[in-house]
Design a protein around this motif. Structure first.
Motif, PDB file in Angstrom:
ATOM      1  N   HIS A  15      43.894  55.927  46.586  1.00 43.23           N
ATOM      2  CA  HIS A  15      44.838  56.366  47.607  1.00 43.23           C
ATOM      3  C   HIS A  15      46.237  55.878  47.241  1.00 43.23           C
ATOM      4  N   PHE A  16      47.210  56.755  47.352  1.00 41.66           N
ATOM      5  CA  PHE A  16      48.600  56.371  47.113  1.00 41.66           C
ATOM      6  C   PHE A  16      49.138  55.687  48.371  1.00 41.66           C
ATOM      7  N   PRO A  17      49.915  54.608  48.260  1.00 40.52           N
ATOM      8  CA  PRO A  17      50.389  53.994  47.021  1.00 40.52           C
ATOM      9  C   PRO A  17      49.572  52.784  46.572  1.00 40.52           C
ATOM     10  N   ASP A  18      48.431  52.501  47.228  1.00 41.68           N
ATOM     11  CA  ASP A  18      47.690  51.281  46.909  1.00 41.68           C
ATOM     12  C   ASP A  18      47.186  51.271  45.472  1.00 41.68           C
ATOM     13  N   GLY A  19      46.588  52.379  45.043  1.00 43.88           N
ATOM     14  CA  GLY A  19      46.126  52.484  43.656  1.00 43.88           C
ATOM     15  C   GLY A  19      44.825  51.764  43.368  1.00 43.88           C
ATOM     16  N   ILE A  20      44.021  51.419  44.400  1.00 41.74           N
ATOM     17  CA  ILE A  20      42.742  50.747  44.192  1.00 41.74           C
ATOM     18  C   ILE A  20      41.633  51.791  44.160  1.00 41.74           C
ATOM     19  N   LEU A  21      40.841  51.794  43.103  1.00 39.42           N
ATOM     20  CA  LEU A  21      39.760  52.764  42.945  1.00 39.42           C
ATOM     21  C   LEU A  21      38.648  52.444  43.934  1.00 39.42           C
ATOM     22  N   ALA A  22      38.256  53.434  44.757  1.00 36.62           N
ATOM     23  CA  ALA A  22      37.254  53.188  45.791  1.00 36.62           C
ATOM     24  C   ALA A  22      36.556  54.489  46.169  1.00 36.62           C
ATOM     25  N   SER A  23      35.346  54.334  46.729  1.00 33.57           N
ATOM     26  CA  SER A  23      34.647  55.444  47.372  1.00 33.57           C
ATOM     27  C   SER A  23      34.958  55.377  48.861  1.00 33.57           C
ATOM     28  N   TRP A  24      35.255  56.530  49.465  1.00 33.98           N
ATOM     29  CA  TRP A  24      35.800  56.522  50.818  1.00 33.98           C
ATOM     30  C   TRP A  24      34.826  57.106  51.824  1.00 33.98           C
TER      31      TRP A  24
ATOM     32  N   THR B  99      34.592  49.322  47.225  1.00 35.70           N
ATOM     33  CA  THR B  99      35.090  49.130  45.875  1.00 35.70           C
ATOM     34  C   THR B  99      34.514  47.879  45.232  1.00 35.70           C
ATOM     35  N   SER B 100      34.504  47.877  43.918  1.00 37.26           N
ATOM     36  CA  SER B 100      34.110  46.694  43.148  1.00 37.26           C
ATOM     37  C   SER B 100      35.203  46.334  42.151  1.00 37.26           C
ATOM     38  N   SER B 101      36.440  46.738  42.467  1.00 38.69           N
ATOM     39  CA  SER B 101      37.541  46.537  41.518  1.00 38.69           C
ATOM     40  C   SER B 101      38.524  45.464  41.953  1.00 38.69           C
ATOM     41  N   PHE B 102      38.078  44.521  42.810  1.00 38.01           N
ATOM     42  CA  PHE B 102      38.964  43.428  43.205  1.00 38.01           C
ATOM     43  C   PHE B 102      39.229  42.506  42.025  1.00 38.01           C
ATOM     44  N   ASN B 103      40.362  41.807  42.086  1.00 38.72           N
ATOM     45  CA  ASN B 103      40.638  40.857  41.014  1.00 38.72           C
ATOM     46  C   ASN B 103      40.048  39.499  41.349  1.00 38.72           C
ATOM     47  N   GLU B 104      39.954  38.649  40.331  1.00 34.30           N
ATOM     48  CA  GLU B 104      39.288  37.363  40.502  1.00 34.30           C
ATOM     49  C   GLU B 104      40.122  36.369  41.311  1.00 34.30           C
ATOM     50  N   TRP B 105      41.413  36.618  41.453  1.00 36.59           N
ATOM     51  CA  TRP B 105      42.240  35.732  42.268  1.00 36.59           C
ATOM     52  C   TRP B 105      41.871  35.865  43.749  1.00 36.59           C
TER      53      TRP B 105
END
Length: 545
Positions: free
Chosen positions: A115-124, A145-151
């Motif tokens: 979704h713009f502008p977040d840019g995180i790949l996800a199933s909705w 989503t499973s694309s979170f960063n490790e921080w």
């Protein structure tokens, strides 16, 4: 200004206040930031969120740069190894959401998209989401989503400028502004206390009415030198270490300024250039880990690791000064801690072989990546008003033991105190009833009305005089005060000691209701304290994958 003009202005203000009082009707939602019992029976700190049917209970955080709400899942996304179990995965991400396991999930995309502008790949999917025991959103779109960063691995509620959560709550008349207040609280050391997340307002008992600054939010392109999607940019003008004897060591020279971005889910107090970390080591006597492990790979990712006996060298406080106006001080317990680790059954336990200084050394990443993180708000309070395009940072009154929720009513351009646990600002109804007469006569009603009118007139006179005095004091004090959110003071005695933000007997987790849940009734009412020593059973601890 003459007293006559002040009084005239006060009378004019009184007239305006009467209009506001009649029309001001703010709504807000208050949520705790605390330990939540997950499906693996582990207690993980976060904002309680129930998703789907049957309800899956999660512990989430906020993300000030995202607009959508993102939940980790499904379970098959967990990078399971012999050292990273499903239970570890559940605790790391604050719970797992699987849309296929929910009866109320309706897919809105056949493939993973951004979704713009977040840019995180996800199933909705559109889903049923419960924020507290009284606030439910049906058909609310979330991203799995499973694309979170490790921080920042936890699931997150997006509270950016175009937050879908804030928009949905306003559309359903559950909020009257696109604003929020945030206090992280503390979950370690000797100063453990719950945090607070308020949608549609802020907590006046936490926000210091004098020690605060208000600045405009900025779009990222307005300051390309500081890539801050959160839009909250300000300057650090002081970093001080204060010893118990009162001596102060400055980590910044008087001519130095560090521009930072406010990132309220980042796992540190501050992220700063390496020169400031080197000065910290020099002044405190802290010793980096001898095994070469420079930073944490656990819950407080990338904060600095030191030898476990090293913290005893410095037992003072750490102070950050913003814009040469606001100083926020962290106790030694908030500055240095023993970081908890996650066992292979998902339970948090202390890891006494580690000691963390809760700052992040940027190394060669440059000044443009400097941040104030989540742990900064263990001693500070954040209020963001997207409708006005501004944010406020205040010194937090960490001694507060109850809430005073101020709701913001943007359509009527006013702020008013809300009753505890209520979504409206109407006063509570009296519990007093007439037990002597079930059918009062006309004479009784007439007498009652006359007395009520007399009482109303008398009360109105008292209120009028009080408002005149208050307005005079306001005009006098405003000349002496800096700009910011002025929270009314009170000389009334402090309230009785209660669990922060909640009356006695009211659980701060989500109440059970008629919807099926993965946990039995009141599963969350018990508290599991972290053990002081490691379990006697053979358990392994894990760093994030």
């Amino acid at each position: 200004m003459s007293l006559q003009k002040i009084v005239a202005g006060a009378i004019a203000s009184f007239c305006l206040l009467r209009v506001d009082a009649a029309e001001c009707s703010p709504k807000a939602i208050s949520l705790p930031i605390k330990r939540n019992v997950l499906s693996n029976r582990a207690e993980i700190r976060g904002i309680p969120l129930a998703v789907g049917t049957p309800a899956r209970n999660l512990a989430v955080t906020i993300n000030a740069s995202s607009n959508d709400t993102y939940l980790w899942g499904p379970e098959s996304s967990c990078p399971v190894t012999k050292d990273f179990t499903i239970e570890t995965c559940v605790s790391t991400y604050g719970g797992i959401y699987d849309p296929k396991a929910s009866n109320t999930s309706v897919s809105t995309s056949s493939d993973s998209i951004r979704h713009f502008p977040d840019g995180i790949l996800a199933s909705w999917a559109q889903e049923t989401v419960t924020l507290d025991n009284a606030t439910e959103l049906s058909s609310f779109e979330i991203g799995s989503t499973s694309s979170f960063n490790e921080w920042v691995p936890q699931s997150k509620i997006g509270v950016g400028r175009s937050s879908t959560m804030l928009q949905a709550l306003n559309k359903e008349n559950k909020l009257t502004s696109k604003s929020y207040g945030y206090f992280q609280g503390t979950d370690f050391g000797n100063e453990t206390r719950e945090g607070s997340f308020i949608l549609g307002g802020y907590d006046a008992n936490l926000l210091d009415p004098v020690n605060n600054i208000t600045l405009p939010t900025a779009l990222e392109f307005q300051n390309p030198a500081v890539p801050c999607k959160e839009g909250m940019v300000l300057n650090v003008t002081g970093l001080d270490l204060t010893w118990p004897d009162g001596n102060v060591d400055k980590l910044m020279q008087d001519s130095e300024t560090l521009t930072v971005c406010v990132v309220p889910d980042w796992p540190s107090i501050i992220s700063f250039p390496e020169k400031y970390w080197n000065r910290t080591l020099d002044k405190t006597g802290y010793k980096p880990r001898s095994d070469g492990t420079a930073f944490s790979g656990g819950l407080y990712f990338h904060t600095q690791l030191i030898e476990k006996d090293s913290p005893g060298n410095f037992t003072g406080t750490f102070t950050i000064t913003l814009e040469n106006k606001l100083s926020v001080t962290f106790s030694n317990d908030q500055f240095v801690m023993v970081e908890p680790k996650i066992r292979d059954d998902g339970i948090l336990v202390p890891a006494p072989e580690f000691a963390n200084v809760l700052v992040e050394n940027l190394h060669d990443r440059g000044d443009e990546d400097a941040k104030l993180g989540a742990l900064f708000f263990a001693a500070a309070y954040l209020m963001v008003d997207h409708d006005k395009g501004e944010f406020t940072i205040a010194k937090a009154n960490t001694e507060a033991d109850s809430q005073k929720i101020m709701g913001i009513d943007t359509p009527n351009n006013c702020v008013a105190e809300l009753q505890e646990g209520s979504l409206t600002s109407s006063p509570p109804k009296s519990s007093t009833t007439n037990t002597n007469k079930s059918n009062p006569t006309d004479e009784d009603q007439s007498t009652s009305l006359t007395r009520g009118a007399i009482a109303g007139i008398a009360l109105g006179g008292v209120v009028f005089v009080s408002l005149i005095a208050g307005a005079v004091f306001f005009f006098w004090r405003r000349k002496r005060s800096a700009a910011g959110y002025e929270v009314p003071r009170t000389d009334s005695p402090p309230p009785e000691k209660v669990t922060y933000g909640y009356a006695e007997g009211r659980p701060s987790e989500m109440q059970d209701n008629d919807r099926p849940s993965e946990m039995p009734l009141h599963e969350w009412d018990h508290v599991v304290e972290l053990p002081g020593v490691a379990s006697t059973s053979e358990r392994r601890t894990h760093e994030l994958p």
